[in-house]
Design an enzyme around this catalytic site. Structure first.
Site, PDB file in Angstrom:
ATOM      1  N   ASP A 324      96.137   8.987 -63.857  1.00 30.98           N
ATOM      2  CA  ASP A 324      95.349   8.049 -63.065  1.00 30.98           C
ATOM      3  C   ASP A 324      96.009   6.674 -63.015  1.00 30.98           C
ATOM      4  OD1 ASP A 324      92.772   7.296 -61.751  1.00 30.98           O
ATOM      5  OD2 ASP A 324      92.612   5.969 -63.486  1.00 30.98           O
ATOM      6  N   GLU A 377      98.895   9.596 -59.474  1.00 28.83           N
ATOM      7  CA  GLU A 377      98.144   8.852 -58.464  1.00 28.83           C
ATOM      8  C   GLU A 377      98.819   7.484 -58.379  1.00 28.83           C
ATOM      9  OE1 GLU A 377      93.996   6.620 -57.450  1.00 28.83           O
ATOM     10  OE2 GLU A 377      94.742   6.780 -59.481  1.00 28.83           O
TER      11      GLU A 377
END
Length: 644
Positions: A324, A377
């Site tokens: 993330d 990401e």
């Protein structure tokens, strides 16, 4: 595969713990990738004595003791001993049993700061809002050997990867029992049945690691080694992973090494100093999320994070880690104004320690688990995110294509009458589409914080909205790259996603919603069955435009090819509600071109306009090709064709 209770060797018992000198050396050096086998709480037998070995890293502590349900939380009952200059405190406490609650009581050298901390390496934490760690084991007999042997092929760049993104607490709830979420064990058969029926290849779980604030969806992690107790025990979570594997479904776990919350029981200000985080708020505090940023330059922090990554791959058989907020790690000035950040040693904005950490992470997890994938990401144009480290890349397997997502959703929000002026938003991806190994994400981030659901984002009346959504998914599956849909998107959930409510499953009683769900199922089925649609997802040899310049009619047409180039699939998308009759399209060969998919079919909620199963190619030149076909393009429709 089971984990047995370790037996303490005499030398270790003399020091009161499991840690060897080699463990201490590697941990302090930043190269201990299995620190979870030594730090934390481990049920142990030594001679006739059963108990627990406790160990915690707190280098700036004056005293450390373990407190818990077994000693009435008395900080004087069981002091731990420091292991030389390693910063690690450890000790053996006899008689402590599985299920006992505990924390570390830390008295700092700094200003006499005193705090009780949950175990950073704890494998089970109390169910929030309670904050103690729980003595537990990881005993479990796995039955997923067949999957584990074949998963390298299933996770390959050449394999079909269609990912269903799931938040465990809100996929399906039990309304008759106070709207409680499903447990891990209740979830297993339901999720497996659904994913299998819908033909997705993988599930991606929003972070399951323990987190105090439910509204963070797991992205503010405190338990980097503990699946959340909200849905069950570690063994219950293993059961879910095992069950999905036995049904042939891969599992990617979201993992958050970018920041952590400031809750007192967690990692923040751990031993009375900024231990895990930077002490300077210009480096250690995240202004967007009000969280703390790991100090990647500290060796022991790297050992902690790398061990966390290995832990989920090792003990829970995860098939991949989606990392993330990578952009927030890479840039020192991420989301900061000019005076709010510190440059690196060369005066630049790149976080050199974070770059080194990410490369080390990718290098080590691929070395240990070659069958897995890591996914970044990363929302900027940072180069070579998914390229090998030896070429100067970060070493990830895949990167989310956020540019495609933003451009595409902007385009679909336009009324079709204006789309011809925004045609480049469809075609721009062709300029960079193979610079990385991409996943095309329509993730949870697009259906929260007032952004509305996907069906609310697209233009038109009800019929057009559903046609647009079918077209959006058709266009997505036609593009090179792996696919990802967030739960609820596949049947057009109407309201925005809410983490404390179930998905709107009742909508499937309505034909439009049911039709969209059938369309996604068929897209997945054809994507998996046709090599041309997945084999060269990351290779420019698998993609060709037929016509990307027909902005006047707002259509695009493209060719997808397999390795053998014998199984080409042509895809044509009409982004207006105007049917196009006799639309001539150049194709690579003669014969009958069968209609594999048509998003306007009545079974999906469309008007039923199409090509009656297919068309015969004619020896007539079009688009620089010797053969062509004359098509009926349905309104707001995507058509997939293949030569028989």
């Amino acid at each position: 595969m089971t984990k047995s209770t370790p037996t303490l060797n005499p030398a270790a018992h003399a020091s009161g713990g499991l840690l060897t000198e080699q463990d201490l050396y590697l941990f302090n050096e930043g190269n201990h990738y299995r620190a979870y086998e030594r730090l934390g709480a481990h049920l142990t037998t030594t001679g006739d004595e059963r108990g627990v070995c406790f160990a915690v890293w707190a280098p700036n502590a004056r005293d450390v003791s373990v407190i818990g349900s077994f000693n009435r939380w008395d900080p004087h009952a069981h002091p731990l001993r420091a292991r030389g200059g390693s910063g690690i405190w450890e000790g053996f406490v006899p008689g402590v049993e599985k299920g006992s609650l505990y924390k570390f009581h830390i008295v700092s050298h700094h200003h006499g700061h005193v705090v009780d901390k949950a175990d950073p390496f704890g494998i089970l934490q109390e169910k929030p809002p309670r904050t103690a760690s729980v003595v537990w084991d990881l005993d479990y007999t796995w039955s997923d050997q067949e999957w584990m042997q074949q998963r390298e092929a299933k996770n390959s760049l050449h394999a079909p990867m269609s990912i269903y993104e799931v938040h465990l607490g809100s996929w399906m709830r039990v309304p008759e029992e106070h709207n409680r979420p499903l447990t891990y064990r209740e979830m297993a058969p339901r999720l497996a049945d659904y994913v299998q029926r819908m033909q997705f290849t993988h599930v991606e779980l929003l972070p399951v690691m323990e987190h105090p604030f439910y509204g963070s969806w797991g992205y503010q992690t405190t338990g980097y080694f503990a699946p959340t107790a909200r849905y069950g025990t570690p063994q219950d979570f293993m059961y879910l992973m095992d069950y999905l594997h036995q049904r042939g479904i891969g599992i990617i776990l979201d993992w958050v090494p970018s920041h952590f919350p400031s809750d007192e029981h967690g990692l923040a200000y751990f031993d009375g100093t900024h231990l895990f985080e930077h002490s300077d708020s210009r480096q250690g505090f995240h202004p967007d999320w009000k969280t703390l940023i790991f100090n990647y330059g500290r060796n022991e922090v790297r050992s902690f994070l790398l061990s966390s990554a290995m832990f989920w791959l090792d003990k829970y058989h995860a098939d991949g880690l989606r990392v993330d907020a990578v952009a927030s790690m890479l840039y020192l000035d991420y989301s900061r104004k000019e005076s709010q950040w510190l440059p690196n040693q060369y005066g630049g904005r790149e976080n050199l320690e974070a770059i080194d950490f990410l490369r080390q992470f990718n290098q080590e997890v691929y070395k240990e688990y070659p069958g897995i994938q890591t996914i970044a990401e990363e929302s900027t144009a940072w180069p070579m995110v998914s390229r090998p480290i030896y070429l100067g890349g970060l070493g990830f397997g895949f990167k989310w294509d956020m540019g495609w997502m933003h451009d595409t959703l902007k385009y679909f929000a336009q009324d079709p009458i204006y789309r011809k002026f925004h045609h480049n938003q469809l075609t721009f991806r062709g300029l960079y589409g193979f610079t990385e190994n991409f996943v095309l994400p329509l993730s949870h981030d697009e259906v929260v914080h007032g952004k509305g659901s996907l069906i609310q984002k697209v233009a038109g009346d009800e019929w057009q909205k559903f046609a647009n959504l079918r077209l959006l998914f058709g266009y997505m599956y036609a593009q090179p790259g792996k696919k990802m849909l967030f739960m609820g998107d596949e049947f057009a959930q109407v309201r925005e996603w809410a983490h404390d409510l179930s998905l709107e499953w009742h909508l499937l009683q309505f034909p439009f919603h049911r039709g969209l769900q059938s369309w996604v199922e068929q897209l997945n089925r054809v994507y998996r069955a046709e090599p041309a649609l997945h084999e060269l997802d990351t290779d420019p040899g698998g993609f060709e435009w037929v016509d990307c310049n027909d902005s006047a009619a707002s259509t695009i047409s493209l060719l997808r090819k397999s390795k053998s180039a014998e199984h080409s699939v042509v895809v044509v998308c009409n982004f207006t509600p105007v049917p196009r009759m006799g639309y001539r399209l150049g194709v690579p060969g003669g014969g009958f071109w069968r209609e594999l998919l048509n998003s306007d079919a009545t079974e999906y909620g469309g008007s039923g306009l199409g090509n009656l199963g297919g068309v015969e190619a004619e020896k007539e030149t079009a688009h620089g090709r010797p053969y062509s076909i004359s098509l009926t393009l349905p309104p707001l429709g995507a058509v997939f064709l293949k030569a028989d």
